[in-house]
Enzyme design. Structure first.
Site, PDB file in Angstrom:
ATOM      1  CE  LYS A   1      33.129   6.803  -1.738  1.00 23.16           C
ATOM      2  NZ  LYS A   1      33.950   5.917  -0.903  1.00 23.16           N
TER       3      LYS A   1
ATOM      4  CE  LYS B   1      32.797   7.493   2.484  1.00 25.38           C
ATOM      5  NZ  LYS B   1      33.799   6.560   3.057  1.00 25.38           N
TER       6      LYS B   1
END
Length: 365
Positions: free
Chosen positions: A288, A233
């Site tokens: 992400k 992330k």
């Protein structure tokens, strides 16, 4: 003149034969094909000429089984609030969320991800509301599971919706502390699992949290609950509209999350993060944001071969919607093309705010 047909084929090709494609090993060890002037014998357009041949040779496919729908839940009854920075996305009260999930289920969408819009009065520096068994996300998950037991429910484990400062963890002397935060995340994961969450998704990027959460879940009899780790992330600028949706943007202010989320410049580091999370017990890993990080998706899938999800985040969604609203792009086609790109990169599933739209489009095809 020598008869070239007697020369070893390895050295030279017979003069009366057209050059052919030959497999060549590149520097990564993968096999690729070197085009040695194969035209007109080789015509790549032959398989593109008819719809039926295009279908037969298509390498990657997007289906409704690839989609997870992120939804925002708010307090109240029979109320829906548009998210200003995310056209077409609404915050729903739990009763309306249950109805919306019924539509998603009818379209074949296998799972949803529930994100709460927490009352500012409940936010504190230490985010205690995160592990309240009667908090909004727990009540919403329980209601959806009662009405639609066959739908998978994913819940984020992170403190940012619950903290007054907007960070994913506890802040001590201006720094987001790791180990103390992990203890709180375990408590948060347990109340979500007890409420009916099928897939716990730690998105906080604290070190060691996957192992700690796995141990906590197993210790309380939740060994069947999945862990979907936000393993790679990034500290991205693409999250802005999401923070508007859950109300954490104001709390975070000018601060950022670069001391725990990944540097967008780094790629090898993502593989280390993923390797650690797999070793700690993650069932599924996720990258992400999505479209700007397709290279990371591909590297993770190639390196580990584990279930790999990707999140088409709010900024990606909003850019497509805004451009389509201006008439600058064909919104539906580009939406579907972007989702297919995730599959081509190696993703097994995609979290996308376009899940319902995409499912309807797929049903028409």
């Amino acid at each position: 003149m020598a008869d070239v047909t007697k020369i070893t084929p390895r050295m030279r090709q017979p003069a009366d034969e057209a050059p052919t494609e030959r497999p060549v090993r590149d520097r990564t060890g993968s096999t690729r094909f070197a085009e040695a002037g194969g035209f007109p014998r080789t015509r790549m357009r032959r398989t593109r000429r008819q719809p039926w041949t295009r279908r037969l040779v298509q390498e990657n496919h997007l289906t409704v089984d690839d989609l997870i729908w992120p939804v925002f839940v708010q307090e109240g009854t029979a109320e829906r609030t548009p998210v200003r920075s995310m056209p077409g996305v609404e915050r729903l009260t739990t009763d309306l969320l249950v109805e919306a999930v019924a539509e998603a289920k009818a379209l074949g969408i296998p799972a949803i991800a529930i994100f709460p819009v927490v009352d500012p009065a409940l936010k504190t520096a230490d985010g205690e509301e995160a592990y309240n068994p009667d908090n909004l996300v727990c009540r919403a998950a329980a209601a959806v599971k009662r009405a639609h037991p066959e739908i998978g429910i994913m819940c984020d484990v992170a403190l940012d919706p619950y903290t007054s400062h907007g960070h994913d963890g506890l802040v001590r002397d201006g720094y987001v502390v790791n180990d103390e935060t992990v203890e709180v995340l375990c408590r948060q994961a347990l109340v979500q699992a007890a409420a009916g969450c099928d897939m716990i998704a730690p998105s906080d990027m604290m070190d060691g949290r996957v192992k700690a959460i796995r141990d906590a879940l197993d210790g309380e009899g939740f060994e069947r609950v999945l862990i979907l780790s936000y393993a790679a992330k990034y500290a991205s600028a693409f999250y802005g509209p999401f923070r508007d949706a859950v109300g954490s943007a104001t709390a975070l202010g000018a601060d950022d999350k670069r001391t725990y989320q990944m540097d967008p410049a780094n790629s090898d580091e993502a593989l280390r993060e993923v390797a650690i999370d797999i070793a700690e017990g993650a069932d599924i890993v996720m990258v992400k944001p999505g479209l700007p990080y397709l290279d990371i998706v591909r590297r993770v899938k190639d390196a580990f071969g584990v279930p790999t999800f990707v999140y088409q985040v709010s900024g990606e969604y909003t850019m497509l919607k805004a451009a389509a609203a201006q008439g600058w792009i064909e919104g539906d086609r580009i939406m579907m093309e972007s989702l297919l790109a995730f599959k081509r990169a190696g993703a097994d599933a995609i979290l996308t705010y376009s899940a319902v739209e995409a499912a309807k489009r797929l049903k028409q095809e």
